[in-house]
Motif scaffolding. Sequence first.
Motif, short mmCIF file in Angstrom:
data_model
loop_
_atom_site.label_atom_id
_atom_site.label_comp_id
_atom_site.label_asym_id
_atom_site.label_seq_id
_atom_site.Cartn_x
_atom_site.Cartn_y
_atom_site.Cartn_z
N LEU A 149 54.16 37.08 49.03
CA LEU A 149 53.62 36.36 47.88
C LEU A 149 52.48 37.17 47.28
CD1 LEU A 149 53.81 33.69 46.28
CD2 LEU A 149 52.13 32.73 47.86
N ASP A 150 52.49 37.32 45.95
CA ASP A 150 51.48 38.14 45.29
C ASP A 150 51.16 37.53 43.93
OD1 ASP A 150 49.78 40.44 45.08
OD2 ASP A 150 51.24 41.33 43.70
N VAL A 151 49.92 37.74 43.49
CA VAL A 151 49.51 37.31 42.16
C VAL A 151 48.77 38.46 41.50
CG1 VAL A 151 47.40 36.23 43.02
CG2 VAL A 151 48.30 35.57 40.78
N SER A 170 39.04 32.98 39.60
CA SER A 170 40.16 33.68 40.21
C SER A 170 41.38 32.76 40.14
CB SER A 170 39.85 34.05 41.67
OG SER A 170 39.65 32.88 42.45
N VAL A 171 42.54 33.34 40.40
CA VAL A 171 43.78 32.58 40.42
C VAL A 171 44.29 32.57 41.86
CG1 VAL A 171 46.17 32.46 39.62
CG2 VAL A 171 44.36 33.15 38.04
N GLU A 172 44.56 31.37 42.37
CA GLU A 172 45.12 31.23 43.71
C GLU A 172 46.52 30.66 43.59
OE1 GLU A 172 43.26 29.66 47.71
OE2 GLU A 172 43.98 27.96 46.51
N VAL A 173 47.45 31.25 44.34
CA VAL A 173 48.84 30.79 44.35
C VAL A 173 49.17 30.36 45.77
CG1 VAL A 173 51.24 31.44 43.98
CG2 VAL A 173 49.46 32.36 42.49
N THR A 174 49.72 29.13 45.89
CA THR A 174 50.08 28.59 47.20
C THR A 174 51.55 28.22 47.21
OG1 THR A 174 47.85 27.67 47.42
CG2 THR A 174 49.53 26.83 48.91
N ASP A 175 52.28 28.76 48.18
CA ASP A 175 53.67 28.37 48.39
C ASP A 175 53.64 26.97 49.02
OD1 ASP A 175 56.66 29.25 48.76
OD2 ASP A 175 56.03 28.40 50.68
N THR A 176 54.22 25.98 48.34
CA THR A 176 54.08 24.59 48.81
C THR A 176 54.88 24.30 50.08
OG1 THR A 176 55.83 23.83 47.33
CG2 THR A 176 53.57 23.73 46.50
N THR A 177 55.88 25.11 50.39
CA THR A 177 56.67 24.90 51.60
C THR A 177 55.97 25.45 52.83
OG1 THR A 177 58.71 25.00 50.31
CG2 THR A 177 58.91 25.31 52.68
N SER A 178 55.51 26.69 52.75
CA SER A 178 54.91 27.34 53.93
C SER A 178 53.40 27.21 54.00
CB SER A 178 55.28 28.83 53.93
OG SER A 178 54.64 29.48 52.84
N ALA A 219 49.03 31.29 51.00
CA ALA A 219 48.26 31.37 49.75
C ALA A 219 47.73 32.78 49.56
CB ALA A 219 47.11 30.38 49.77
N VAL A 220 47.66 33.21 48.30
CA VAL A 220 47.05 34.48 47.93
C VAL A 220 46.13 34.24 46.74
CG1 VAL A 220 48.93 35.94 48.78
CG2 VAL A 220 48.99 35.12 46.42
N GLU A 221 45.12 35.10 46.62
CA GLU A 221 44.14 34.94 45.53
C GLU A 221 44.00 36.26 44.78
OE1 GLU A 221 39.50 33.50 45.03
OE2 GLU A 221 40.63 32.92 46.82
N SER A 222 43.83 36.15 43.47
CA SER A 222 43.69 37.33 42.62
C SER A 222 42.29 37.92 42.75
CB SER A 222 43.93 36.95 41.15
OG SER A 222 42.81 36.20 40.66
N SER A 223 42.11 39.05 42.10
CA SER A 223 40.78 39.62 41.93
C SER A 223 39.97 38.70 41.03
CB SER A 223 40.87 41.01 41.30
OG SER A 223 41.61 41.88 42.11
N ASP A 224 38.66 38.90 40.99
CA ASP A 224 37.80 38.08 40.15
C ASP A 224 38.09 38.32 38.67
OD1 ASP A 224 36.55 36.96 42.31
OD2 ASP A 224 34.77 38.22 42.19
N ILE A 225 38.01 37.24 37.90
CA ILE A 225 38.19 37.28 36.44
C ILE A 225 36.86 36.90 35.83
CG2 ILE A 225 39.45 36.31 34.48
CD1 ILE A 225 41.55 35.37 36.68
N ASP A 226 36.30 37.77 35.00
CA ASP A 226 35.03 37.49 34.33
C ASP A 226 35.31 36.88 32.96
OD1 ASP A 226 33.29 38.44 36.35
OD2 ASP A 226 33.73 40.49 35.75
N VAL A 227 34.82 35.65 32.77
CA VAL A 227 34.98 34.95 31.49
C VAL A 227 33.62 34.97 30.79
CG1 VAL A 227 35.54 32.77 30.36
CG2 VAL A 227 36.81 33.47 32.40
N SER A 228 33.60 35.56 29.59
CA SER A 228 32.36 35.67 28.83
C SER A 228 32.46 34.85 27.55
CB SER A 228 32.07 37.13 28.49
OG SER A 228 33.13 37.67 27.73
N GLU A 229 31.33 34.66 26.90
CA GLU A 229 31.28 33.93 25.63
C GLU A 229 31.99 34.76 24.55
OE1 GLU A 229 30.44 30.65 23.41
OE2 GLU A 229 29.75 30.88 25.47
N ALA A 230 32.85 34.12 23.80
CA ALA A 230 33.57 34.82 22.72
C ALA A 230 32.59 35.19 21.61
CB ALA A 230 34.67 33.94 22.17
N ALA A 231 32.77 36.38 21.09
CA ALA A 231 31.94 36.81 19.96
C ALA A 231 32.41 36.11 18.69
CB ALA A 231 32.05 38.33 19.78
N ASP A 232 31.55 36.05 17.70
CA ASP A 232 31.93 35.46 16.42
C ASP A 232 32.92 36.36 15.71
OD1 ASP A 232 30.20 33.33 16.79
OD2 ASP A 232 28.54 34.32 15.78
#
Length: 176
Positions: A25-27, A99-107, A110-123
């Motif tokens: 499993l990968d994200v 970050s994004v975490e993906v979990t296989d609901t049967t087994s 779970a795997v987690e992505s690298s960090d995602i930086d969310v910044s304020e949108a410019a005008d």
Amino acid sequence: EYRIFVQNNDTADNRTFITVRDLQLDVSVDDLNVSNEDTIEGTVSAVSGGRNVDIDLLDSDGDSINTTPVDLSGQGDYDFEFEALTADNGSQIDTGTYSVEVTDTTSGVAVESSDIDVSEAADEDVDFSSGTFTQERGDIIPITVEMTETSEATISFGSSDDGVKANATVEDDDGD
């Protein structure tokens, strides 16, 4: 490989072997730096298709703020997207690290992505690269339009008094 036997009797009649394979499993996230007006996009993959997985957008405390349950395709992948502007409860997502975490609901794997930086949108801003463009009559005038936080704009030049007036819609074709 695991050996399983029944009633503490490890004989050939009471024994079987099980091979457990890695789900792989990968994200992956397409862009790890986004604004709070962008979409967080990526791909989930596994070596087994048709599996049910939960895709969670996690805040920096590890709390899920947006969940999407999906089935992986027969090829074992799924392209996902989260609108960075809103969480499951409809509130706006703050700037920060996610970050994004993906979990296989049967087994439960779970795997987690690298960090995602969310910044304020410019005008949004659109401007000509120069205040004046000069060219001989009848020639084509190359005009550079600079765009910030938008990929499309309508420009106007000339006037009725000048004897020429033109409106044009321009589009950013290189994504910068």
